[in-house]
Design a protein around this motif. Structure first.
Motif, PDB file in Angstrom:
ATOM      1  N   TYR A   2       0.843  -1.194   0.000  1.00 43.12           N
ATOM      2  CA  TYR A   2       0.000   0.000   0.000  1.00 43.12           C
ATOM      3  C   TYR A   2       0.879   1.246   0.000  1.00 43.12           C
ATOM      4  O   TYR A   2       1.930   1.269   0.624  1.00 43.12           O
ATOM      5  CB  TYR A   2      -0.892   0.032   1.242  1.00 43.12           C
ATOM      6  CG  TYR A   2      -1.807  -1.156   1.340  1.00 43.12           C
ATOM      7  CD1 TYR A   2      -3.057  -1.133   0.746  1.00 43.12           C
ATOM      8  CD2 TYR A   2      -1.412  -2.301   2.018  1.00 43.12           C
ATOM      9  CE1 TYR A   2      -3.903  -2.225   0.832  1.00 43.12           C
ATOM     10  CE2 TYR A   2      -2.244  -3.402   2.113  1.00 43.12           C
ATOM     11  CZ  TYR A   2      -3.485  -3.359   1.514  1.00 43.12           C
ATOM     12  OH  TYR A   2      -4.312  -4.444   1.596  1.00 43.12           O
ATOM     13  N   VAL A   4       1.433   4.519   1.557  1.00 45.12           N
ATOM     14  CA  VAL A   4       1.069   5.251   2.769  1.00 45.12           C
ATOM     15  C   VAL A   4       1.465   6.710   2.569  1.00 45.12           C
ATOM     16  O   VAL A   4       2.613   7.016   2.239  1.00 45.12           O
ATOM     17  CB  VAL A   4       1.742   4.649   4.027  1.00 45.12           C
ATOM     18  CG1 VAL A   4       1.424   5.488   5.255  1.00 45.12           C
ATOM     19  CG2 VAL A   4       1.295   3.206   4.224  1.00 45.12           C
ATOM     20  N   HIS A   6       0.319   9.411   4.889  1.00 40.92           N
ATOM     21  CA  HIS A   6       0.329  10.257   6.077  1.00 40.92           C
ATOM     22  C   HIS A   6       0.085   9.408   7.319  1.00 40.92           C
ATOM     23  O   HIS A   6      -0.640   8.411   7.265  1.00 40.92           O
ATOM     24  CB  HIS A   6      -0.794  11.304   5.938  1.00 40.92           C
ATOM     25  CG  HIS A   6      -0.878  12.272   7.053  1.00 40.92           C
ATOM     26  ND1 HIS A   6      -1.810  12.172   8.058  1.00 40.92           N
ATOM     27  CD2 HIS A   6      -0.152  13.369   7.343  1.00 40.92           C
ATOM     28  CE1 HIS A   6      -1.658  13.168   8.900  1.00 40.92           C
ATOM     29  NE2 HIS A   6      -0.659  13.918   8.492  1.00 40.92           N
ATOM     30  N   LYS A  24      -3.434   7.350  13.317  1.00 41.44           N
ATOM     31  CA  LYS A  24      -4.274   7.332  12.122  1.00 41.44           C
ATOM     32  C   LYS A  24      -3.337   7.290  10.923  1.00 41.44           C
ATOM     33  O   LYS A  24      -2.420   8.117  10.822  1.00 41.44           O
ATOM     34  CB  LYS A  24      -5.126   8.597  12.024  1.00 41.44           C
ATOM     35  CG  LYS A  24      -6.314   8.625  12.904  1.00 41.44           C
ATOM     36  CD  LYS A  24      -7.079   9.913  12.659  1.00 41.44           C
ATOM     37  CE  LYS A  24      -8.517   9.737  13.024  1.00 41.44           C
ATOM     38  NZ  LYS A  24      -9.288  10.946  12.726  1.00 41.44           N
ATOM     39  N   SER A  26      -3.177   7.216   6.693  1.00 42.60           N
ATOM     40  CA  SER A  26      -3.884   7.403   5.426  1.00 42.60           C
ATOM     41  C   SER A  26      -3.097   6.722   4.322  1.00 42.60           C
ATOM     42  O   SER A  26      -1.886   6.908   4.205  1.00 42.60           O
ATOM     43  CB  SER A  26      -4.023   8.891   5.104  1.00 42.60           C
ATOM     44  OG  SER A  26      -4.778   9.533   6.111  1.00 42.60           O
ATOM     45  N   TYR A  27      -3.811   5.915   3.530  1.00 40.04           N
ATOM     46  CA  TYR A  27      -3.142   5.132   2.505  1.00 40.04           C
ATOM     47  C   TYR A  27      -4.018   5.004   1.266  1.00 40.04           C
ATOM     48  O   TYR A  27      -5.215   5.289   1.303  1.00 40.04           O
ATOM     49  CB  TYR A  27      -2.764   3.747   3.046  1.00 40.04           C
ATOM     50  CG  TYR A  27      -3.945   2.863   3.389  1.00 40.04           C
ATOM     51  CD1 TYR A  27      -4.397   1.893   2.492  1.00 40.04           C
ATOM     52  CD2 TYR A  27      -4.618   3.000   4.590  1.00 40.04           C
ATOM     53  CE1 TYR A  27      -5.478   1.087   2.801  1.00 40.04           C
ATOM     54  CE2 TYR A  27      -5.694   2.192   4.909  1.00 40.04           C
ATOM     55  CZ  TYR A  27      -6.119   1.239   4.015  1.00 40.04           C
ATOM     56  OH  TYR A  27      -7.192   0.446   4.314  1.00 40.04           O
ATOM     57  N   VAL A  28      -3.399   4.559   0.187  1.00 38.83           N
ATOM     58  CA  VAL A  28      -4.076   4.368  -1.097  1.00 38.83           C
ATOM     59  C   VAL A  28      -3.961   2.899  -1.463  1.00 38.83           C
ATOM     60  O   VAL A  28      -2.900   2.292  -1.317  1.00 38.83           O
ATOM     61  CB  VAL A  28      -3.418   5.248  -2.187  1.00 38.83           C
ATOM     62  CG1 VAL A  28      -4.023   4.976  -3.543  1.00 38.83           C
ATOM     63  CG2 VAL A  28      -3.544   6.713  -1.829  1.00 38.83           C
ATOM     64  N   VAL A  42      -8.444   7.750  -1.008  1.00 39.75           N
ATOM     65  CA  VAL A  42      -7.567   7.720   0.165  1.00 39.75           C
ATOM     66  C   VAL A  42      -8.383   7.176   1.332  1.00 39.75           C
ATOM     67  O   VAL A  42      -9.496   7.644   1.593  1.00 39.75           O
ATOM     68  CB  VAL A  42      -7.021   9.123   0.485  1.00 39.75           C
ATOM     69  CG1 VAL A  42      -6.184   9.098   1.750  1.00 39.75           C
ATOM     70  CG2 VAL A  42      -6.202   9.639  -0.689  1.00 39.75           C
ATOM     71  N   MET A  43      -7.835   6.186   2.008  1.00 41.54           N
ATOM     72  CA  MET A  43      -8.516   5.569   3.138  1.00 41.54           C
ATOM     73  C   MET A  43      -7.716   5.849   4.405  1.00 41.54           C
ATOM     74  O   MET A  43      -6.502   6.020   4.348  1.00 41.54           O
ATOM     75  CB  MET A  43      -8.652   4.069   2.910  1.00 41.54           C
ATOM     76  CG  MET A  43      -9.570   3.771   1.738  1.00 41.54           C
ATOM     77  SD  MET A  43      -9.667   2.025   1.369  1.00 41.54           S
ATOM     78  CE  MET A  43      -8.297   1.882   0.236  1.00 41.54           C
ATOM     79  N   THR A  44      -8.400   5.881   5.517  1.00 39.28           N
ATOM     80  CA  THR A  44      -7.756   6.113   6.805  1.00 39.28           C
ATOM     81  C   THR A  44      -8.127   4.979   7.743  1.00 39.28           C
ATOM     82  O   THR A  44      -9.276   4.560   7.796  1.00 39.28           O
ATOM     83  CB  THR A  44      -8.204   7.458   7.403  1.00 39.28           C
ATOM     84  OG1 THR A  44      -7.860   8.497   6.485  1.00 39.28           O
ATOM     85  CG2 THR A  44      -7.506   7.728   8.723  1.00 39.28           C
ATOM     86  N   THR A  46      -7.093   3.263  11.822  1.00 39.01           N
ATOM     87  CA  THR A  46      -6.443   3.524  13.100  1.00 39.01           C
ATOM     88  C   THR A  46      -5.747   2.268  13.603  1.00 39.01           C
ATOM     89  O   THR A  46      -6.059   1.156  13.183  1.00 39.01           O
ATOM     90  CB  THR A  46      -7.456   3.997  14.162  1.00 39.01           C
ATOM     91  OG1 THR A  46      -8.445   2.981  14.341  1.00 39.01           O
ATOM     92  CG2 THR A  46      -8.105   5.297  13.759  1.00 39.01           C
TER      93      THR A  46
END
Length: 98
Positions: A2, A4, A6, A24, A26-28, A42-44, A46
């Motif tokens: 993936y 990443v 952030h 948290k 954030s990845y694609v 973009v998905m986040t 935890t």
């Protein structure tokens, strides 16, 4: 694998007085190509705050480990279990900052 983008830690006290901490990320993932969506959403997710120690170079390609845990209603929720760095990604070689 993936991309990443952030990562950010959080640590605060909830309205009920509970201490909440974590990270948290954030990845694609895969690109969407349908009549209603195009591109890379973009998905986040935890995870435990200790995962921040596994994130060294952003943006970058990571092997992410996921697991499920029940939420307060017993429904499955995806959480980040771990992150292993694979490769750096130089976004600014394609997109020049202003």
């Amino acid at each position: 694998m993936y991309l990443v983008l952030h990562a950010k830690t959080y640590d605060f006290q909830s309205d009920r007085g509970e201490r909440l901490s974590g990270v948290k990320v954030s990845y694609v993932d895969q690109a969407e190509d349908s009549p209603t969506q195009k591109g890379f959403p973009v998905m986040t997710i935890t995870g435990d705050i200790s995962i921040m120690n596994q994130i060294s170079n952003l943006p970058g390609l990571y092997n992410l480990d996921f697991r499920q845990k029940p939420n307060s209603k017993g429904q499955p929720t995806l959480v980040l279990q771990g992150a292993a760095f694979s490769n750096s990604v130089d976004i600014f070689s394609v997109v020049k900052p202003k």
